[in-house]
Design a protein around this motif. Structure first.
Motif, short mmCIF file in Angstrom:
data_model
loop_
_atom_site.label_atom_id
_atom_site.label_comp_id
_atom_site.label_asym_id
_atom_site.label_seq_id
_atom_site.Cartn_x
_atom_site.Cartn_y
_atom_site.Cartn_z
N ILE A 117 0.84 -1.20 0.00
CA ILE A 117 0.00 0.00 0.00
C ILE A 117 0.88 1.25 0.00
O ILE A 117 0.58 2.24 -0.69
CB ILE A 117 -0.94 -0.02 1.21
N SER A 118 1.98 1.21 0.75
CA SER A 118 2.90 2.35 0.77
C SER A 118 3.49 2.60 -0.61
O SER A 118 3.67 3.75 -1.03
CB SER A 118 4.03 2.09 1.77
N ALA A 119 3.77 1.52 -1.34
CA ALA A 119 4.30 1.66 -2.70
C ALA A 119 3.28 2.28 -3.63
O ALA A 119 3.61 3.10 -4.50
CB ALA A 119 4.75 0.29 -3.22
N ALA A 120 2.01 1.89 -3.46
CA ALA A 120 0.94 2.47 -4.29
C ALA A 120 0.80 3.97 -4.00
O ALA A 120 0.62 4.78 -4.92
CB ALA A 120 -0.37 1.75 -4.01
N LEU A 121 0.91 4.32 -2.74
CA LEU A 121 0.83 5.72 -2.37
C LEU A 121 2.02 6.51 -2.93
O LEU A 121 1.86 7.63 -3.43
CB LEU A 121 0.79 5.84 -0.84
N ARG A 122 3.19 5.91 -2.88
CA ARG A 122 4.39 6.55 -3.45
C ARG A 122 4.19 6.83 -4.93
O ARG A 122 4.56 7.90 -5.44
CB ARG A 122 5.59 5.64 -3.24
N GLN A 123 3.61 5.88 -5.64
CA GLN A 123 3.40 6.05 -7.08
C GLN A 123 2.55 7.28 -7.37
O GLN A 123 2.84 8.05 -8.29
CB GLN A 123 2.73 4.80 -7.65
N GLU A 124 1.51 7.49 -6.56
CA GLU A 124 0.65 8.65 -6.76
C GLU A 124 1.36 9.94 -6.38
O GLU A 124 1.28 10.94 -7.10
CB GLU A 124 -0.62 8.48 -5.94
N ILE A 125 2.08 9.94 -5.26
CA ILE A 125 2.78 11.15 -4.81
C ILE A 125 3.84 11.57 -5.83
O ILE A 125 4.01 12.76 -6.12
CB ILE A 125 3.40 10.92 -3.42
N PHE A 126 4.52 10.59 -6.43
CA PHE A 126 5.57 10.89 -7.39
C PHE A 126 5.03 11.32 -8.76
O PHE A 126 5.81 11.72 -9.63
CB PHE A 126 6.51 9.69 -7.56
N ARG A 127 3.73 11.26 -8.94
CA ARG A 127 3.15 11.78 -10.19
C ARG A 127 3.33 13.28 -10.29
O ARG A 127 3.35 13.84 -11.38
CB ARG A 127 1.67 11.43 -10.26
N GLU A 128 3.41 13.92 -9.13
CA GLU A 128 3.61 15.37 -9.13
C GLU A 128 5.05 15.67 -9.55
O GLU A 128 6.00 15.20 -8.90
CB GLU A 128 3.32 15.95 -7.75
#
Length: 420
Positions: A117-128
């Motif tokens: 789940i942390s990795a999925a969240l990282r993927q979204e945060i790094f979209r910025e």
């Protein structure tokens, strides 16, 4: 709200839009807010106040860039995690995302699920585009989740370890209140010195009060004095005002004051009693009487010094500030975030009874635990430095959080090499 499917197609990550009025029930932002807060309330383990929905409002009031996220199961669309992210500038043009004491995960998840789940969240945060690195510090006890660091590394996070880090407050001192049946049992668990200090505080006339916003300056002056003396960082006054506005009555300011009229009366009575005892021993002969005579004389000097100290204040001033605490009631615990005391009237032990009264309140309100927050100097405590020994007298335990985990995008690595 923005949604993204992660690479494994297991999770949906939702980022709250901040350009809508979340007080309007019909709009998506209001729906996000309700679901976010409902998820936090459903957690059976303590949740850090830094991951409360309200922290976003604190950041907004302070002009700090932030975002709120929610991760859901794609199959069932139930919330699995939430996160309040604060952004810090990095290399001038870029940003680093911090999730301090978070994310908050659904109770009962395995370490492998938490890492995924942390990795999925990282993927979204790094979209910025401008976000090139991130840091997260889950609010878990390392002893209970000792396998999490390996799982996080398997998801390409770097484990930065569990060394004392006061910026992220990863060493906590906790007293579990679920272990006790009543307040008498809690008091019995205290050290003997602490129990005597609390009795002394009450005897000498220490009064505890909740501070309204209009009296915030009382707290801040004490905090500034303590921070200068002990050389630690404090937030600006605007932070405390923002916390009070966002959290309401759950952000508490408590002040310990000395009732000077009562204090003078007690000291005068004690001096008279000692003087009578001194005269009585002067009439006696023998080594023991001389020892008692000397002891009484020393105690009379100490009482006289305390009366002189009290005499420095106008006779019509009835209360004098001693100590103060700022704490937050959230997520199954009361956390003492900042505190301090003046050096004056040390003998009355105001700080002891202030913490005790707050702990009593936590027990009466059925909170699971009392969080003294960071243990500043465990090693230095061996030389008698710092506040660890004071916290230890309340008979809690030190909890080391599971770790600090970081991740970077390609540009962060390039810029780091250029900086070197």
């Amino acid at each position: 709200m923005q949604q993204i499917k992660n690479k494994r197609n297991q999770y949906i990550v939702i980022r709250e839009k901040q350009d809508q009025d979340s007080s309007v029930d019909a709009n998506p932002a209001a729906s996000f807010k309700l679901e976010f807060k409902k998820f936090i309330d459903s957690c059976t383990e303590p949740v850090a106040f830094l991951q409360a929905y309200e922290m976003g409002e604190v950041f907004r009031l302070q002009g700090i860039q932030y975002a709120r996220f929610m991760v859901k199961s794609r199959e069932e669309e139930e919330p699995l995690a939430t996160a309040v992210v604060r952004y810090y500038p990095k290399f001038r043009l870029f940003k680093e995302a911090w999730i301090t004491h978070g994310p908050v995960f659904k109770s009962g998840l395995s370490s492998a699920e938490i890492a995924a789940i942390s990795a999925a969240l990282r993927q979204e945060i790094f979209r910025e585009a401008k976000v090139i690195s991130m840091l997260l510090t889950p609010y878990y006890n390392y002893e209970q989740f000792s396998d999490l660091p390996k799982m996080m590394e398997a998801e390409n996070f770097k484990d930065e370890g569990r060394e004392l880090d006061m910026t992220n407050v990863n060493h906590l001192y906790i007293k579990n209140l679920d272990d006790y049946q009543d307040i008498e049992e809690i008091v019995a668990s205290y050290s003997g010195n602490l129990r005597r200090a609390i009795t002394k505080s009450d005897y000498y006339g220490v009064r505890i009060k909740d501070l309204p916003d209009s009296e915030l300056s009382h707290f801040f002056k004490i905090l500034e004095d303590t921070a200068e003396r002990k050389e630690f960082f404090i937030q600006e006054e605007s932070y405390f005002r923002a916390m009070r506005k966002a959290f309401g009555k759950r952000a508490k300011l408590m002040l310990g004051q000395l009732d000077l009229e009562h204090y003078r009366k007690v000291q005068k009575a004690e001096k008279a009693e000692l003087e009578a005892e001194l005269e009585e021993n002067k009439q006696k002969t023998g080594k023991r009487a001389r020892g008692k005579e000397k002891e009484c004389a020393e105690r009379i000097k100490a009482v006289t010094r305390r009366l002189d100290e009290a005499g420095e204040y106008p006779s019509d001033q009835n209360l004098v500030d001693l100590c103060a605490l700022f704490c937050v009631e959230f997520g199954g615990e009361i956390t003492t975030v900042f505190g301090g005391r003046y050096r004056r009237f040390n003998a009355v032990e105001g700080n002891s009874i202030l913490n005790h009264r707050l702990l009593e309140e936590a027990f009466d309100k059925a909170y699971k635990r009392f969080n003294f927050y960071g243990t500043l100097e465990i090693e230095e405590a061996k030389q008698g430095i710092g506040n660890y020994e004071f916290k230890k007298s309340f008979a809690g335990e030190t909890i080391i959080l599971v770790g600090k985990f970081t991740a970077e995008k390609g540009p962060a690595k390039i810029l780091a090499r250029l900086k070197k």
